[in-house]
Design an enzyme around this catalytic site. Sequence first.
Site, PDB file in Angstrom:
ATOM      1  N   LEU A 390       7.714  27.755  -6.119  1.00 44.23           N
ATOM      2  CA  LEU A 390       6.880  27.754  -7.336  1.00 44.23           C
ATOM      3  C   LEU A 390       5.449  27.392  -6.977  1.00 44.23           C
ATOM      4  O   LEU A 390       4.541  28.203  -7.104  1.00 44.23           O
ATOM      5  CB  LEU A 390       7.455  26.761  -8.351  1.00 44.23           C
ATOM      6  CG  LEU A 390       6.553  26.470  -9.563  1.00 44.23           C
ATOM      7  CD1 LEU A 390       6.396  27.712 -10.427  1.00 44.23           C
ATOM      8  CD2 LEU A 390       7.081  25.290 -10.365  1.00 44.23           C
ATOM      9  N   ASP A 391       5.250  26.167  -6.537  1.00 40.70           N
ATOM     10  CA  ASP A 391       3.933  25.666  -6.141  1.00 40.70           C
ATOM     11  C   ASP A 391       4.152  24.812  -4.896  1.00 40.70           C
ATOM     12  O   ASP A 391       4.534  23.642  -5.011  1.00 40.70           O
ATOM     13  CB  ASP A 391       3.333  24.833  -7.276  1.00 40.70           C
ATOM     14  CG  ASP A 391       1.994  24.203  -6.906  1.00 40.70           C
ATOM     15  OD1 ASP A 391       1.473  24.509  -5.817  1.00 40.70           O
ATOM     16  OD2 ASP A 391       1.480  23.396  -7.714  1.00 40.70           O
ATOM     17  N   PRO A 392       4.034  25.432  -3.715  1.00 41.01           N
ATOM     18  CA  PRO A 392       3.422  26.747  -3.468  1.00 41.01           C
ATOM     19  C   PRO A 392       4.428  27.891  -3.607  1.00 41.01           C
ATOM     20  O   PRO A 392       5.613  27.720  -3.378  1.00 41.01           O
ATOM     21  CB  PRO A 392       2.966  26.638  -2.014  1.00 41.01           C
ATOM     22  CG  PRO A 392       4.008  25.738  -1.388  1.00 41.01           C
ATOM     23  CD  PRO A 392       4.372  24.726  -2.446  1.00 41.01           C
TER      24      PRO A 392
END
Length: 711
Positions: A390-392
């Site tokens: 997701l993030d990253p």
Amino acid sequence: DLGARSVFEHLPHEYIDPLDMQEAAMNGDPGVCYATVPSRSNAMMRVDGKPYSPEDYAANGELYTNIFSEKVAPYTTCLINGMYWEAPAPRILDDADAVRLFGKGSQAKNNIMRGIPQIPHKMLAKADITCDIGGSIEFSKEPTTVGSPFQLYDPKTRTVHNDFSRDGVVVMSIDNLPCQLPREATEYFGNCLMPHIHDFLHVTHDRPIVSQKSATSPCISRAVITSRGELAPDYKYIQTLREERDLIKMTATRTKSSSGKEWRADNKRVLLLGSGMVAEPVVEYLTRSAAVKITVASNDEGQATSLAGKYRNTVPQLLDIADRHTLKEEIGKHDLVISLLPHTMHPFIAELCVDARRNMLTASYASDQLRKIADRAAQKGIIMMNEVGLDPGIDHLLAMNLFDDIKRENGTIESFESFCGGLPAPQYTNNPLRYKFTWFPRGVLMNALAEAKYLRNDKLVHIKSGELTSSAEPFEVLPGFNLECYPNRDSTVYKEAYGIESAHTVLRGTLRYRGYSSAMDSLIKLGLFNVKERDLSGLTWNALIKELLGNRNLSNAELKSKLVTLFKGDKNKFATIKRLGLLDSAPLPSNVNSVMDALVEKLASSLMMPEGETDVIIMNHSVGVRLPSGKCETHRSNLVVYGEEGGWSAMSKTVGLPVGIAAEMIMNGEIKERGLVLPFSKDIYEPMIKKLALEGIEERREVESADELDF
């Protein structure tokens, strides 16, 4: 479709025009079965708006778009398909249509009457007489059998299964359908053939039957598919179809392994390290293909066994990651290693993967240690793919795609601000932190102590350790969520990584509900983030707080006064300490060696997200753009994903599914780069975005002109 009609007409029925299906579904007589027989003119429309023409459709099928999915399918309970289809003509229904038809918001709006229950979606069943797998109806995934004629198709996972207690659409797609009624079928065929039996008595075998016009009737000539070992002229197309099928199969199922050996798709073996909440979406996505075999390796045997038991071609493996010999053996048995373990373990695993010439995939940031291994991996033809969670991960995909669109219009990127947060759904935020943990809290707490760097109007801004939460600001882009934001890690490196050298501001950060940073700041100021080892045996929380304030003998009144002074009169910070139970006389957790350890255990026992509660993922990219005309705009990409009650969390979906998609791309040979690979190239992020959209993970774009803010 004559057989289907003859059965249907035994029911109380009425045939109607396709465009009247909506009215019948909404207001029709519940005692009547309504049917329609749409033609291509009802189902297809030219993209330029010109009327349907059979001749034009046959010659230019690619110029047509499907309107059946919008005008007829949403009001259909049972679809019986008998239509011939071939590319490039549009399908009647594709996988994306299925997601819309059977997803939330597609509930049937039938009249609510006694004895007529509401159903989750209007379409309940699909009978595909053509049994054209992946054809006119794309979600015809595999044929059913006489012994098991029905399956359920789940549009969310794009898989078929036999668990009829779950949601889905009933599918019947038997490729030898006449065998359902063998006696009747044989009698009917025999009766049709008998009038022509004398023709066969005059057929010779020295030349093809179809050329013996005097000996056979046109009816028999048209029915002959093969003669003398060759396809009849009218059926030559079958050989073309076979060759095309074999080419597709060869391309899709044969590739080169990292060792240079050629292997078939049924040898795609995946070693999944870790069995936590993110693992299940990875396994579910990859096992949609019968060609993929997965080993779930974990030090939690029960968790791995439970996960493996849910999906085909999946086996559990008890594995201690510190057992280098066993880990090395397992890596050697597989073609791809996916690590969902803590990022600190990835360099060790990567070394073994490179030695064994096995590709490796993680959702975590590419660390400096991994970058040092990258050259050796590239030399051996190995893919070490990182930052695809997701993030990253999704943040990279959406950012790069947004930049592409802006640059295509010759816009100049002047600023880039990106924020992401995994949060409890708003209804579950009534606690001092406005936050709940989906995994062990230590990582979240340590992140609050991290430093951060970013660019603001070409000036470097450096946030020191311990000051991150005090730098938080209100986040006004999505005001309905009442959010705040603060910077995360080193944002300055993305100016080059993203190719946005013209940007004067580059900031990536974290989203939380407003009040989180103040609460965390109170814990930091009190000294509860101290990781120094010490003996805490026999202490209560009340005694520890007094000690942190410098005097174990403080009265409760003096304790409150000290806290009010420390927090400069901020009642919310004082309330945080009290509501978390840090002023109680309860003993500290046993077997902890630092104040931070005690705090982690306290939060883990009180603020872990319980089963039954849901979460939400919120991501925003805001890009300041100057157009060639000099006009300024802000282009935004917003992504909001909610967890499912009783199902996957938003966090597990948005980390696990992109990992699964990236793994699929590696095994299909779609990733050409070798060594350390990040999802910054178009041939990676474009297909990943499209596949995520099919899973319901899709951004919403908006553009705001600077002129809109002027009076």
